[in-house]
Motif scaffolding. Structure first.
Motif, PDB file in Angstrom:
ATOM      1  N   VAL A  36       0.863  -1.180   0.000  1.00 29.96           N
ATOM      2  CA  VAL A  36       0.000   0.000   0.000  1.00 29.96           C
ATOM      3  C   VAL A  36       0.896   1.226   0.000  1.00 29.96           C
ATOM      4  O   VAL A  36       1.841   1.311   0.787  1.00 29.96           O
ATOM      5  CB  VAL A  36      -0.933   0.023   1.230  1.00 29.96           C
ATOM      6  N   VAL A  37       0.594   2.178  -0.869  1.00 30.11           N
ATOM      7  CA  VAL A  37       1.444   3.348  -1.037  1.00 30.11           C
ATOM      8  C   VAL A  37       0.666   4.628  -0.760  1.00 30.11           C
ATOM      9  O   VAL A  37      -0.465   4.785  -1.240  1.00 30.11           O
ATOM     10  CB  VAL A  37       2.022   3.396  -2.475  1.00 30.11           C
ATOM     11  N   ILE A  38       1.262   5.513   0.033  1.00 29.05           N
ATOM     12  CA  ILE A  38       0.746   6.868   0.203  1.00 29.05           C
ATOM     13  C   ILE A  38       1.755   7.804  -0.429  1.00 29.05           C
ATOM     14  O   ILE A  38       2.863   7.991   0.088  1.00 29.05           O
ATOM     15  CB  ILE A  38       0.536   7.228   1.691  1.00 29.05           C
ATOM     16  N   ASN A  39       1.389   8.370  -1.574  1.00 35.74           N
ATOM     17  CA  ASN A  39       2.312   9.221  -2.319  1.00 35.74           C
ATOM     18  C   ASN A  39       1.513  10.012  -3.354  1.00 35.74           C
ATOM     19  O   ASN A  39       0.835   9.419  -4.200  1.00 35.74           O
ATOM     20  CB  ASN A  39       3.383   8.373  -3.010  1.00 35.74           C
ATOM     21  N   PRO A  40       1.574  11.348  -3.300  1.00 31.88           N
ATOM     22  CA  PRO A  40       0.832  12.143  -4.286  1.00 31.88           C
ATOM     23  C   PRO A  40       1.391  12.023  -5.697  1.00 31.88           C
ATOM     24  O   PRO A  40       0.705  12.357  -6.665  1.00 31.88           O
ATOM     25  CB  PRO A  40       0.970  13.582  -3.746  1.00 31.88           C
ATOM     26  N   GLU A  41       2.635  11.528  -5.814  1.00 27.17           N
ATOM     27  CA  GLU A  41       3.247  11.358  -7.133  1.00 27.17           C
ATOM     28  C   GLU A  41       2.868   9.986  -7.685  1.00 27.17           C
ATOM     29  O   GLU A  41       3.517   8.976  -7.411  1.00 27.17           O
ATOM     30  CB  GLU A  41       4.766  11.498  -7.028  1.00 27.17           C
ATOM     31  N   THR A  42       1.814   9.940  -8.475  1.00 27.87           N
ATOM     32  CA  THR A  42       1.272   8.665  -8.965  1.00 27.87           C
ATOM     33  C   THR A  42       2.170   7.984  -9.999  1.00 27.87           C
ATOM     34  O   THR A  42       1.956   6.821 -10.320  1.00 27.87           O
ATOM     35  CB  THR A  42      -0.122   8.878  -9.576  1.00 27.87           C
ATOM     36  N   ASN A  43       3.154   8.710 -10.513  1.00 28.40           N
ATOM     37  CA  ASN A  43       4.085   8.101 -11.474  1.00 28.40           C
ATOM     38  C   ASN A  43       5.341   7.566 -10.808  1.00 28.40           C
ATOM     39  O   ASN A  43       6.280   7.141 -11.489  1.00 28.40           O
ATOM     40  CB  ASN A  43       4.451   9.113 -12.570  1.00 28.40           C
ATOM     41  N   ALA A  44       5.388   7.573  -9.482  1.00 26.56           N
ATOM     42  CA  ALA A  44       6.549   7.030  -8.767  1.00 26.56           C
ATOM     43  C   ALA A  44       6.667   5.535  -9.051  1.00 26.56           C
ATOM     44  O   ALA A  44       5.653   4.822  -9.101  1.00 26.56           O
ATOM     45  CB  ALA A  44       6.397   7.281  -7.267  1.00 26.56           C
ATOM     46  N   LEU A  75      -2.768  -0.836  -3.679  1.00 28.74           N
ATOM     47  CA  LEU A  75      -3.559   0.355  -3.389  1.00 28.74           C
ATOM     48  C   LEU A  75      -2.634   1.558  -3.338  1.00 28.74           C
ATOM     49  O   LEU A  75      -1.608   1.519  -2.663  1.00 28.74           O
ATOM     50  CB  LEU A  75      -4.296   0.204  -2.052  1.00 28.74           C
ATOM     51  N   VAL A  76      -2.997   2.613  -4.051  1.00 24.45           N
ATOM     52  CA  VAL A  76      -2.240   3.859  -4.029  1.00 24.45           C
ATOM     53  C   VAL A  76      -3.152   4.969  -3.540  1.00 24.45           C
ATOM     54  O   VAL A  76      -4.225   5.205  -4.111  1.00 24.45           O
ATOM     55  CB  VAL A  76      -1.682   4.220  -5.424  1.00 24.45           C
ATOM     56  N   ILE A  77      -2.754   5.636  -2.478  1.00 24.93           N
ATOM     57  CA  ILE A  77      -3.490   6.794  -1.971  1.00 24.93           C
ATOM     58  C   ILE A  77      -2.720   8.023  -2.425  1.00 24.93           C
ATOM     59  O   ILE A  77      -1.673   8.372  -1.865  1.00 24.93           O
ATOM     60  CB  ILE A  77      -3.608   6.757  -0.431  1.00 24.93           C
ATOM     61  N   ALA A  78      -3.222   8.682  -3.465  1.00 24.52           N
ATOM     62  CA  ALA A  78      -2.509   9.788  -4.104  1.00 24.52           C
ATOM     63  C   ALA A  78      -2.783  11.095  -3.372  1.00 24.52           C
ATOM     64  O   ALA A  78      -3.378  12.030  -3.924  1.00 24.52           O
ATOM     65  CB  ALA A  78      -2.889   9.879  -5.574  1.00 24.52           C
ATOM     66  N   MET A  79      -2.358  11.139  -2.125  1.00 26.20           N
ATOM     67  CA  MET A  79      -2.546  12.329  -1.301  1.00 26.20           C
ATOM     68  C   MET A  79      -1.304  12.549  -0.446  1.00 26.20           C
ATOM     69  O   MET A  79      -0.497  11.638  -0.274  1.00 26.20           O
ATOM     70  CB  MET A  79      -3.783  12.160  -0.396  1.00 26.20           C
ATOM     71  N   ASP A  80      -1.204  13.739   0.111  1.00 24.06           N
ATOM     72  CA  ASP A  80      -0.129  14.028   1.044  1.00 24.06           C
ATOM     73  C   ASP A  80      -0.357  13.226   2.314  1.00 24.06           C
ATOM     74  O   ASP A  80      -1.468  13.195   2.849  1.00 24.06           O
ATOM     75  CB  ASP A  80      -0.109  15.525   1.361  1.00 24.06           C
ATOM     76  N   PHE A  81       0.703  12.592   2.807  1.00 20.81           N
ATOM     77  CA  PHE A  81       0.549  11.729   3.978  1.00 20.81           C
ATOM     78  C   PHE A  81       0.064  12.501   5.201  1.00 20.81           C
ATOM     79  O   PHE A  81      -0.582  11.949   6.089  1.00 20.81           O
ATOM     80  CB  PHE A  81       1.867  11.014   4.295  1.00 20.81           C
ATOM     81  N   GLU A  82       0.367  13.804   5.272  1.00 24.47           N
ATOM     82  CA  GLU A  82      -0.036  14.605   6.412  1.00 24.47           C
ATOM     83  C   GLU A  82      -1.548  14.768   6.500  1.00 24.47           C
ATOM     84  O   GLU A  82      -2.083  15.103   7.554  1.00 24.47           O
ATOM     85  CB  GLU A  82       0.647  15.970   6.360  1.00 24.47           C
ATOM     86  N   LYS A  83      -2.231  14.524   5.403  1.00 21.49           N
ATOM     87  CA  LYS A  83      -3.693  14.533   5.409  1.00 21.49           C
ATOM     88  C   LYS A  83      -4.262  13.139   5.645  1.00 21.49           C
ATOM     89  O   LYS A  83      -5.335  12.994   6.230  1.00 21.49           O
ATOM     90  CB  LYS A  83      -4.216  15.073   4.075  1.00 21.49           C
ATOM     91  N   VAL A  84      -3.522  12.106   5.214  1.00 22.31           N
ATOM     92  CA  VAL A  84      -4.015  10.729   5.305  1.00 22.31           C
ATOM     93  C   VAL A  84      -3.840  10.139   6.699  1.00 22.31           C
ATOM     94  O   VAL A  84      -4.762   9.519   7.246  1.00 22.31           O
ATOM     95  CB  VAL A  84      -3.307   9.838   4.266  1.00 22.31           C
TER      96      VAL A  84
END
Length: 327
Positions: free
Chosen positions: A286-294, A302-311
């Motif tokens: 599971v990835v939390i990273n706003p950069e979806t092309n990483a 599962l990719v959560i494309a948000m800033d971790f400070e919000k998640v």
């Protein structure tokens, strides 16, 4: 010589068969197909009402350890009973899950019965007519291959990462009661305490949090709160180590440690090749990273494309109980 049977010790607690017990039972059936022997289980009599469940996972015969009249009333038939059963009759192979109990029992029984023992088996198969076993070595960074030559009883512990609760139902189940004498042990377990998340090693944990370049020192405080609530260790990338977010022993990757946990939550990690090499045996990413092309997102479930400070604050709010990992 054995009796053309492979046994597994099915763990129980308070009259219930544990999930790890069902997994090792299913693994016994898989092992039996490679060796051509009958898949059997050994169960404490405290769980005799649940024995029928083992048919769903392909077990064809169960030895039930029952304390005799001379046994201590507070002792549940377990290692003492299994040892007495092995003194009376021995299988070709005896399997344990490679947890703390299984590893300890395997070592003790191998000494008592002068049996060959091999731990942390991750896979096996036939090669040139012989059973070849693959096990972890050097901290899990390599696999060593062994050949099972036959003859005396072999005792094996199967890596927890390799166990799957595969259903393969059978219609008939033979039940063999075995009466054993259970005496009060010299050392009695008084209490089991969970290991604090900060002391858990990356190899022991079912759930691991990983941090990378995208995480700040301020953000680590929030992530540590999540680790404390879920009781899981925090590892990370080479950059996280070099920036002081984690210590060297918790670096994950080709230059650190390989992990094979059930769930890996990667926070702010781009996914350099040397880091991806260390998580290739993770079951669920599971990835939390706003950069979806990483690069790390390519292998994520599962990719959560948000800033971790919000998640992370949201996860802390919704997660009211300790996390239980289910494979």
């Amino acid at each position: 010589m054995g009796i053309n049977e492979v046994w597994s010790w099915v763990e129980t607690d308070k009259g219930k068969i544990l999930d790890i017990g069902l997994k090792i039972a299913a693994e016994t059936v898989r092992f039996s197909k490679q060796t051509g022997v009958k898949p059997c289980a050994v169960v404490s009599g405290e769980a005799k009402e649940e024995i029928g469940r083992l048919k769903r996972y392909g077990i064809r015969k169960v030895y039930v350890l029952e304390a005799d009249d001379g046994s201590h009333p507070d002792v549940v038939p377990s290692l003492q009973g299994l040892s007495q059963l092995l003194a009376a009759i021995q299988p070709d192979h005896l399997l344990f899950a490679a947890n703390s109990l299984g590893n300890e029992w395997a070592a003790r029984l191998s000494i008592r019965f002068q049996a060959g023992v091999l731990g942390e088996i991750v896979d096996y198969g036939k090669s040139k007519g012989k059973l070849q076993l693959r096990k972890k070595a050097y901290g899990g960074n390599v696999h060593a291959l062994f050949t099972l030559e036959g003859g005396a009883m072999s005792i094996l512990t199967i890596s927890l990462d390799a166990l799957e609760k595969l259903e393969q139902p059978v219609e008939e189940l033979e039940i063999v009661p075995f009466s054993c004498r259970c005496e009060q042990p010299r050392i009695v377990l008084q209490k089991v305490e969970p290991i604090h998340w900060s002391e858990l090693s990356l190899h022991e944990a079912d759930f691991v949090i990983g941090v990378g370049r995208g995480v700040t020192k301020e953000g680590m405080r929030t992530i540590q709160k999540l680790a404390e609530k879920w009781n899981c260790p925090i590892g990370g990338s080479k950059v996280a180590d070099e920036s002081g977010l984690i210590t060297r022993e918790f670096r994950i990757g080709a230059s650190g440690k390989n992990i094979a946990c059930h769930i890996y939550l990667a926070i702010g990690i781009s996914g350099a090749p040397h880091h991806l090499a260390g998580i290739k045996e993770v079951k669920h990413l599971v990835v939390i990273n706003p950069e979806t092309n990483a690069p790390i997102t390519e292998n994520a479930e599962l990719v959560i494309a948000m800033d971790f400070e919000k998640v992370i604050p949201f996860l802390l709010e919704m997660q009211t109980e300790t996390l239980e990992v289910v494979s």
